[in-house]
Design an enzyme around this catalytic site. Sequence first.
Site, PDB file in Angstrom:
ATOM      1  CB  SER A 169      -0.957  -0.036   1.194  1.00 22.96           C
ATOM      2  OG  SER A 169      -1.865   1.041   1.134  1.00 22.96           O
ATOM      3  CB  THR A 170       1.263   4.116   2.331  1.00 26.87           C
ATOM      4  OG1 THR A 170      -0.152   4.194   2.510  1.00 26.87           O
ATOM      5  CG2 THR A 170       1.849   5.511   2.248  1.00 26.87           C
ATOM      6  CG  HIS A 195      -4.216  -0.835  -0.873  1.00 28.44           C
ATOM      7  ND1 HIS A 195      -3.958  -0.765   0.479  1.00 28.44           N
ATOM      8  CD2 HIS A 195      -4.765  -2.054  -1.077  1.00 28.44           C
ATOM      9  CE1 HIS A 195      -4.339  -1.899   1.069  1.00 28.44           C
ATOM     10  NE2 HIS A 195      -4.828  -2.690   0.129  1.00 28.44           N
ATOM     11  CG  MET A 288      -2.423   3.502   7.004  1.00 26.39           C
ATOM     12  SD  MET A 288      -2.932   5.207   6.645  1.00 26.39           S
ATOM     13  CE  MET A 288      -3.734   5.026   5.052  1.00 26.39           C
ATOM     14  CG  ASP A 291      -5.777  -5.483   2.427  1.00 29.37           C
ATOM     15  OD1 ASP A 291      -6.348  -6.560   2.675  1.00 29.37           O
ATOM     16  OD2 ASP A 291      -5.653  -5.016   1.282  1.00 29.37           O
TER      17      ASP A 291
END
Length: 356
Positions: A169-170, A195, A288, A291
Amino acid sequence: MTAKPVRVLIVDDSALIRQMLSEMLSSDPEIQVLGAVPDPLVARQKIKELNPDVITLDIEMPRMDGIEFLKKIMSLRPMPVVMVSTLTQHGADATLHALEIGAVDYVAKPTQDIQVGLEEKRAELIAKVKTAARANVMASASRAPAGPRLEIQGRGYSSTEKIVAIGASTGGVEALTSVLSTLPADSPAILITQHMPASFTSTFARRLDRMCAIQVSEAQDGARVLPGHAYIAPGDQHLRLGRNGANYICRVGGQEPVTGHCPSVDVLFDSVAKHAGQNAVGVILTGMGKDGAAGLQKMRASGARTLGQDEASCVVYGMPRVAFEMDAVEFQLPLSKISREILAICTSDNKIKIRV
């Protein structure tokens, strides 16, 4: 004791956008807007005067564009930056470049009905600014360029059935670029959930395809999963591993968020645990939230080998931390060693040499 508010400087050439971002961010009591300026040259002086915790940065601006300014920030004074860019093709390319340089995250600026569209991003903007304030920007600023590709010595893979599943993600754009660009052309098949909005994933896949020895594409439903290929989940649909007789295939579909996301890393990992089991390797990278943690735990329980990015090399040590605390991660490694470990697990003789 009350925590200090996150101090933000807004950089955007549009007076309307500056006003809207200022109002949106100021609506949260944990954020303090220090100012909103029209271009990087003014911003440079304000950064010296105000020392903000986070900068929001437009890409297309007069006198100096956001990409050039970001390069200067990351080389001279690394700090958390959230890009604010349009959902156009050019905007997607530029934003991905910014994330590779070291921006923590981005918010997609609507191209039509800006006031309504941007207002819908209020919660996302606030959350990303707060996350950026806690991000490890030095993980990006100090990271060495991607190393040489890894070459297998000997017969190569013990089985063409090997599947690698990666979730991020991030900070994931930079992390995935680092991992995939060092893999040889005959690497195991790789499925990826990052993401990212639907308008960005196809652009991201094309960028990686140009940079990597393996072939990288946005996943298509029913496509056969082959060694030497990486498949990225579309930004608005889940990616699962499936079977069609003896072959692995991509299953793409479903838009209901799982663990708060679509595409979801948990969805991908669950399917790999079900269909590949001990023939799989699961990797959870910077990001973050949580997930992917539960899905990685299922993969490990099914006999898969599991890797997690370590805290020091993560931009945001969220997803890998939760997975590690759940005992879903077999080994934590710095980002620079993950591609090597993937290949070591997937080769018959575990002998790897660097191609000079």
